[in-house]
Write an enzyme that holds these catalytic residues in place. Structure first.
Site, PDB file in Angstrom:
ATOM      1  N   SER A  46     -15.195   2.809  -1.103  1.00  0.00           N
ATOM      2  CA  SER A  46     -15.462   3.591   0.110  1.00  0.00           C
ATOM      3  C   SER A  46     -16.626   4.541  -0.129  1.00  0.00           C
ATOM      4  CB  SER A  46     -14.236   4.422   0.496  1.00  0.00           C
ATOM      5  OG  SER A  46     -13.108   3.610   0.686  1.00  0.00           O
TER       6      SER A  46
HETATM    7  N1  SAH Z   1     -10.255   3.289  -1.499  1.00  0.00           N
HETATM    8  C1  SAH Z   1     -10.871   2.126  -2.085  1.00  0.00           C
HETATM    9  C2  SAH Z   1     -11.269   1.195  -0.967  1.00  0.00           C
HETATM   10  C3  SAH Z   1     -11.279  -0.211  -1.372  1.00  0.00           C
HETATM   11  S1  SAH Z   1     -11.563  -1.370  -0.075  1.00  0.00           S
HETATM   12  C4  SAH Z   1     -12.075   2.548  -2.908  1.00  0.00           C
HETATM   13  O1  SAH Z   1     -12.624   3.629  -2.662  1.00  0.00           O
HETATM   14  O2  SAH Z   1     -12.488   1.819  -3.804  1.00  0.00           O
HETATM   15  C5  SAH Z   1      -9.944  -1.693   0.494  1.00  0.00           C
HETATM   16  C6  SAH Z   1      -8.960  -2.302  -0.466  1.00  0.00           C
HETATM   17  O3  SAH Z   1      -7.769  -2.601   0.257  1.00  0.00           O
HETATM   18  C7  SAH Z   1      -9.398  -3.614  -1.114  1.00  0.00           C
HETATM   19  O4  SAH Z   1      -9.332  -3.481  -2.498  1.00  0.00           O
HETATM   20  C8  SAH Z   1      -8.386  -4.636  -0.584  1.00  0.00           C
HETATM   21  O5  SAH Z   1      -8.069  -5.652  -1.524  1.00  0.00           O
HETATM   22  C9  SAH Z   1      -7.185  -3.759  -0.292  1.00  0.00           C
HETATM   23  N2  SAH Z   1      -6.208  -4.309   0.658  1.00  0.00           N
HETATM   24  C10 SAH Z   1      -6.420  -5.031   1.781  1.00  0.00           C
HETATM   25  N3  SAH Z   1      -5.269  -5.330   2.389  1.00  0.00           N
HETATM   26  C11 SAH Z   1      -4.269  -4.788   1.618  1.00  0.00           C
HETATM   27  C12 SAH Z   1      -2.851  -4.741   1.711  1.00  0.00           C
HETATM   28  N4  SAH Z   1      -2.163  -5.324   2.712  1.00  0.00           N
HETATM   29  N5  SAH Z   1      -2.160  -4.101   0.749  1.00  0.00           N
HETATM   30  C13 SAH Z   1      -2.802  -3.493  -0.285  1.00  0.00           C
HETATM   31  N6  SAH Z   1      -4.149  -3.494  -0.426  1.00  0.00           N
HETATM   32  C14 SAH Z   1      -4.876  -4.133   0.510  1.00  0.00           C
END
Ligand code: SAH
Length: 214
Positions: free
Chosen positions: A62
């Site tokens: 993010s």
């Molecule tokens: N806060 C993180 C954002 C990562 S992007 C950062 O700053 O790095 C969002 C993440 O959500 C991805 O890694 C994706 O695999 C995960 N994701 C998507 N659907 C999900 C679900 N149902 N349960 C858990 N994680 C999920």
């Protein structure tokens, strides 16, 4: 080797303070966290710029402004127990863990969860529980939570997350409507749900039972 301390200060000036976030606790947390260790090595120097960067498996870390905005909206304190959906790189997890008492973080992609865990253990965090699975159903084992943060975009409010939010609690979640994404802040008061939009967003999709189909 670039001077990361200077890059962090510049990031805070240009992407946080200049854009109107002045939550002292959040800024202190950002100041203490080396953002470059959460991205792939090739992107280290770009990690303090205002760009969404790849972390593998077609997912992105993010942006720091969005992470700070969502954290500030959560109104965390040292007693908060927080559920995070979408561990990803673990950067947002680290910000939460600096400000709360305990963070439970769910990631559906095993490799990403293990990678984040390794990074956060190296940074000496001890108040984080890593869970691999579908975060759209939350994690009833440790519920209820004072705060919930979802860092992937959902087509609708997942009912399990609303159930697992404590009375008086706050949830921050990006929702998609007519292909536009907005971050919502949700408050549970007297069993009722109040919600309002705080900002537009650009997240990867939340995939799961109450998210987008896999
Ligand atoms: N806060 C993180 C954002 C990562 S992007 C950062 O700053 O790095 C969002 C993440 O959500 C991805 O890694 C994706 O695999 C995960 N994701 C998507 N659907 C999900 C679900 N149902 N349960 C858990 N994680 C999920």
């Amino acid at each position: 080797m670039p001077n990361f301390k200077n890059l962090i200060e510049k990031m805070i000036r240009s992407q946080i303070l200049a854009k109107g976030i002045n939550d002292k606790n959040v800024i202190e947390a950002l100041r203490s966290l080396p953002r470059h260790v959460f991205v792939e090595e090739a992107f280290m120097e770009l990690s303090y710029s205002d760009l969404p960067l790849p972390i593998g498996h077609k997912q992105t870390i993010s942006g720091v402004y969005t992470a700070a905005l969502m954290t500030s909206a959560l109104e965390l304190d040292k007693n908060s127990r927080v559920l995070e959906i979408g561990t990803g790189s673990g950067y947002q997890t680290a910000i939460l863990a600096k400000l709360a008492s305990k963070v439970f973080t769910i990631e559906r992609i095993r490799d990403l969860s293990l990678r984040a865990r390794k990074i956060l253990e190296r940074l000496d965090f001890r108040n984080i529980t890593f869970i691999i699975g579908d975060g759209t159903i939350g994690c009833s084992e440790f519920a209820p939570y004072d705060r919930i943060i979802v860092t992937a975009c959902s087509p609708a409010m997942p009912p399990a997350l609303l159930n697992q939010l404590k009375e008086g609690g706050i949830m921050v979640i990006p929702l998609e409507n007519n292909s536009a994404q907005n971050i919502f802040i949700v408050r549970k008061k007297n069993g009722k749900i109040n919600q309002k939009i705080i900002a537009p967003a650009n997240f990867v999709k939340l995939i799961g039972k109450s998210g987008f189909g896999s």
